[in-house]
Design a protein around this motif. Structure first.
Motif, mmCIF file in Angstrom:
data_model
loop_
_atom_site.group_PDB
_atom_site.id
_atom_site.type_symbol
_atom_site.label_atom_id
_atom_site.label_comp_id
_atom_site.label_asym_id
_atom_site.label_seq_id
_atom_site.Cartn_x
_atom_site.Cartn_y
_atom_site.Cartn_z
ATOM 1 N N PRO A 1 5.768 7.240 -9.862
ATOM 2 C CA PRO A 1 4.431 7.378 -9.268
ATOM 3 C C PRO A 1 4.197 6.415 -8.107
ATOM 4 O O PRO A 1 4.778 5.333 -8.038
ATOM 5 C CB PRO A 1 3.494 7.065 -10.431
ATOM 6 C CG PRO A 1 4.285 6.141 -11.300
ATOM 7 C CD PRO A 1 5.707 6.605 -11.197
ATOM 8 N N LYS A 2 3.330 6.827 -7.198
ATOM 9 C CA LYS A 2 2.897 5.958 -6.110
ATOM 10 C C LYS A 2 1.765 5.090 -6.641
ATOM 11 O O LYS A 2 0.856 5.587 -7.307
ATOM 12 C CB LYS A 2 2.412 6.806 -4.933
ATOM 13 C CG LYS A 2 2.095 6.006 -3.688
ATOM 14 C CD LYS A 2 1.760 6.936 -2.523
ATOM 15 C CE LYS A 2 1.519 6.157 -1.247
ATOM 16 N NZ LYS A 2 1.219 7.050 -0.099
ATOM 17 N N PRO B 1 -1.042 3.896 -11.008
ATOM 18 C CA PRO B 1 -0.653 5.174 -10.392
ATOM 19 C C PRO B 1 -1.830 5.826 -9.668
ATOM 20 O O PRO B 1 -2.963 5.820 -10.168
ATOM 21 C CB PRO B 1 -0.200 6.020 -11.583
ATOM 22 C CG PRO B 1 0.193 5.024 -12.623
ATOM 23 C CD PRO B 1 -0.756 3.872 -12.454
ATOM 24 N N ILE B 2 -1.568 6.363 -8.489
ATOM 25 C CA ILE B 2 -2.588 7.077 -7.722
ATOM 26 C C ILE B 2 -2.636 8.516 -8.229
ATOM 27 O O ILE B 2 -1.601 9.178 -8.365
ATOM 28 C CB ILE B 2 -2.264 7.055 -6.221
ATOM 29 C CG1 ILE B 2 -2.263 5.607 -5.709
ATOM 30 C CG2 ILE B 2 -3.265 7.900 -5.430
ATOM 31 C CD1 ILE B 2 -1.828 5.473 -4.267
ATOM 32 N N THR B 3 -3.827 8.992 -8.511
ATOM 33 C CA THR B 3 -3.983 10.359 -9.014
ATOM 34 C C THR B 3 -4.827 11.191 -8.059
ATOM 35 O O THR B 3 -5.531 10.665 -7.191
ATOM 36 C CB THR B 3 -4.649 10.362 -10.400
ATOM 37 O OG1 THR B 3 -5.953 9.776 -10.301
ATOM 38 C CG2 THR B 3 -3.818 9.592 -11.409
ATOM 39 N N ASN C 1 -6.846 20.247 -12.203
ATOM 40 C CA ASN C 1 -6.063 19.369 -13.077
ATOM 41 C C ASN C 1 -5.735 18.051 -12.367
ATOM 42 O O ASN C 1 -5.456 18.034 -11.166
ATOM 43 C CB ASN C 1 -4.757 20.057 -13.486
ATOM 44 C CG ASN C 1 -5.011 21.336 -14.264
ATOM 45 O OD1 ASN C 1 -5.890 21.388 -15.124
ATOM 46 N ND2 ASN C 1 -4.254 22.380 -13.957
ATOM 47 N N THR C 2 -5.767 16.965 -13.111
ATOM 48 C CA THR C 2 -5.435 15.657 -12.555
ATOM 49 C C THR C 2 -3.920 15.483 -12.513
ATOM 50 O O THR C 2 -3.226 15.681 -13.515
ATOM 51 C CB THR C 2 -6.056 14.528 -13.398
ATOM 52 O OG1 THR C 2 -7.480 14.673 -13.399
ATOM 53 C CG2 THR C 2 -5.695 13.159 -12.823
ATOM 54 N N GLN C 3 -3.418 15.125 -11.340
ATOM 55 C CA GLN C 3 -1.987 14.943 -11.154
ATOM 56 C C GLN C 3 -1.705 13.540 -10.630
ATOM 57 O O GLN C 3 -2.559 12.911 -9.997
ATOM 58 C CB GLN C 3 -1.449 15.976 -10.148
ATOM 59 C CG GLN C 3 -1.721 17.424 -10.515
ATOM 60 C CD GLN C 3 -0.865 17.897 -11.671
ATOM 61 O OE1 GLN C 3 0.075 17.205 -12.091
ATOM 62 N NE2 GLN C 3 -1.157 19.077 -12.197
ATOM 63 N N VAL C 4 -0.523 13.048 -10.930
ATOM 64 C CA VAL C 4 -0.093 11.740 -10.435
ATOM 65 C C VAL C 4 0.648 11.930 -9.113
ATOM 66 O O VAL C 4 1.550 12.768 -9.006
ATOM 67 C CB VAL C 4 0.826 11.041 -11.453
ATOM 68 C CG1 VAL C 4 1.371 9.737 -10.858
ATOM 69 C CG2 VAL C 4 0.070 10.744 -12.748
ATOM 70 N N GLN C 5 0.262 11.165 -8.101
ATOM 71 C CA GLN C 5 0.920 11.257 -6.802
ATOM 72 C C GLN C 5 2.270 10.548 -6.865
ATOM 73 O O GLN C 5 2.368 9.405 -7.327
ATOM 74 C CB GLN C 5 0.046 10.633 -5.716
ATOM 75 C CG GLN C 5 0.596 10.836 -4.316
ATOM 76 C CD GLN C 5 -0.386 10.363 -3.258
ATOM 77 O OE1 GLN C 5 -1.567 10.195 -3.530
ATOM 78 N NE2 GLN C 5 0.098 10.138 -2.059
ATOM 79 N N ALA C 6 3.301 11.230 -6.420
ATOM 80 C CA ALA C 6 4.657 10.683 -6.513
ATOM 81 C C ALA C 6 5.051 9.919 -5.262
ATOM 82 O O ALA C 6 4.549 10.194 -4.162
ATOM 83 C CB ALA C 6 5.651 11.821 -6.731
ATOM 84 N N GLN C 7 5.928 8.955 -5.431
ATOM 85 C CA GLN C 7 6.588 8.340 -4.285
ATOM 86 C C GLN C 7 7.548 9.380 -3.717
ATOM 87 O O GLN C 7 8.182 10.123 -4.460
ATOM 88 C CB GLN C 7 7.367 7.094 -4.700
ATOM 89 C CG GLN C 7 6.507 5.933 -5.138
ATOM 90 C CD GLN C 7 7.334 4.685 -5.399
ATOM 91 O OE1 GLN C 7 8.316 4.420 -4.697
ATOM 92 N NE2 GLN C 7 6.945 3.905 -6.393
ATOM 93 N N MET C 8 7.644 9.428 -2.394
ATOM 94 C CA MET C 8 8.494 10.435 -1.755
ATOM 95 C C MET C 8 9.646 9.760 -1.012
ATOM 96 O O MET C 8 9.523 8.619 -0.547
ATOM 97 C CB MET C 8 7.669 11.285 -0.787
ATOM 98 C CG MET C 8 6.448 11.949 -1.409
ATOM 99 S SD MET C 8 6.850 13.172 -2.694
ATOM 100 C CE MET C 8 7.513 14.506 -1.681
#
Length: 310
Positions: free
Chosen positions: A175-176, A183-185, A192-199
């Motif tokens: 997660p970012k 974690p940034i959501t 729906n709540t999602q977790v922002q991923a590191q790219m």
């Protein structure tokens, strides 16, 4: 050129302006393949078909309005330069085939602005693309019920890298994190709540052709626009022309692969060459064409000259 009748020959065949020679391409065989299933070659041909359709729609629109297309008029280098399509947020001038497609798109739709942006750039600047509407204000839909939006200018490019979520040794997405280490959501379009991923940037095993679309700013809803548009910046394009001149090089555009009719092809090629080199544009002499010729006869004559032209 063998088989070509010179413009100054005393013959009885009328000369058709290039935009009056257009005949709509025959419908292509339906394919069940979606974009992801297409090979690069199939994607390229899909792009060429889209470009052919743009040229045809432009020709039809200009004929119906009784107007002369830009490529059928002599233009000075200054006139070409000041009307160059450019990015609305950076001011950078577009060139080559993309510039030409934007000119066709702008003129066909009667837009006064020569400013274009991608949809991502539009969203960044607070603009959005609204659906098309009917006279009664209802949203236009296709026969299958899909919402219809304004049509922009498609641009193909070779994608060699892509951004993918970073994963740990167990294959889980990393997660970012925000400044507090949490974690940034975000909430997706389904609520729906999602977790922002590191790219991370990953090189593709095989480069692939992708398409993006640019829209004229007059197609966008600008009621919440956050940033002012930039003026046209021709510096990069002009430097390119100077470099060519310094090396004693010239541009010779070849649009044969697009399968246009001869006069349209010759005029667009000459215009693109003039624009790239920063020179005046003089309309090439038109080929003489018999008004009663069918499309097949025209194509046969083209093949005798060495192949179909765009």
């Amino acid at each position: 050129m063998a088989g070509r009748k010179k413009a100054n020959e005393a013959i009885n065949e009328p000369i058709l302006p290039a935009w009056e020679q257009y005949q709509a391409p025959k419908p292509q065989a339906h394919t069940e393949k979606n974009w992801e299933q297409m090979t690069n070659a199939e994607r390229e041909e899909s792009g060429r078909q889209s470009d052919r359709n743009l040229v045809g729609k432009h020709a039809k629109a200009m004929k119906e309005r009784g107007e002369t297309p830009f490529y059928a008029k002599d233009l000075s280098a200054e006139e070409i330069a000041k009307t160059t399509p450019h990015n609305a947020l950076t001011g950078e001038a577009y060139g080559g085939m993309l510039e030409t497609k934007m000119r066709l798109h702008q003129e066909m739709n009667g837009f006064k602005e020569a400013k274009y942006v991608t949809l991502n750039q539009a969203h960044y600047a607070g603009m959005k693309l609204d659906p098309l509407t009917n006279d009664d204000g209802s949203v236009k839909t296709t026969d299958k019920g899909s919402t219809m939006y304004p049509i922009g200018v498609k641009f193909q490019y070779l994608k060699e890298f892509e951004m993918v979520p970073k994963r740990d040794s167990n294959g889980d997405i990393i997660p970012k994190l925000n400044k507090d280490g949490q974690p940034i959501t975000y909430v997706d379009n389904k609520g729906n709540t999602q977790v922002q991923a590191q790219m991370e940037k990953v090189k593709l095993e095989k480069p692939k052709i992708e398409t993006t679309t640019l829209y004229n700013v007059e197609q966008l809803n600008r009621s919440n626009q956050k940033y002012a548009f930039k003026d046209l910046d021709l510096s990069a394009k002009q430097q390119y022309a100077k470099n060519l001149e310094a090396q004693n090089l010239t541009i010779q555009t070849d649009l044969s692969q697009f399968k246009l009719l001869p006069n349209t092809k010759r005029q667009l090629e000459a215009f693109m060459d003039a624009s790239a080199m920063g020179r005046d544009y003089k309309v090439p002499e038109l080929e003489r064409t018999n008004l009663n010729n069918t499309q097949s006869v025209v194509q046969n004559k083209q093949q005798e000259r060495g192949g179909l032209s765009f």
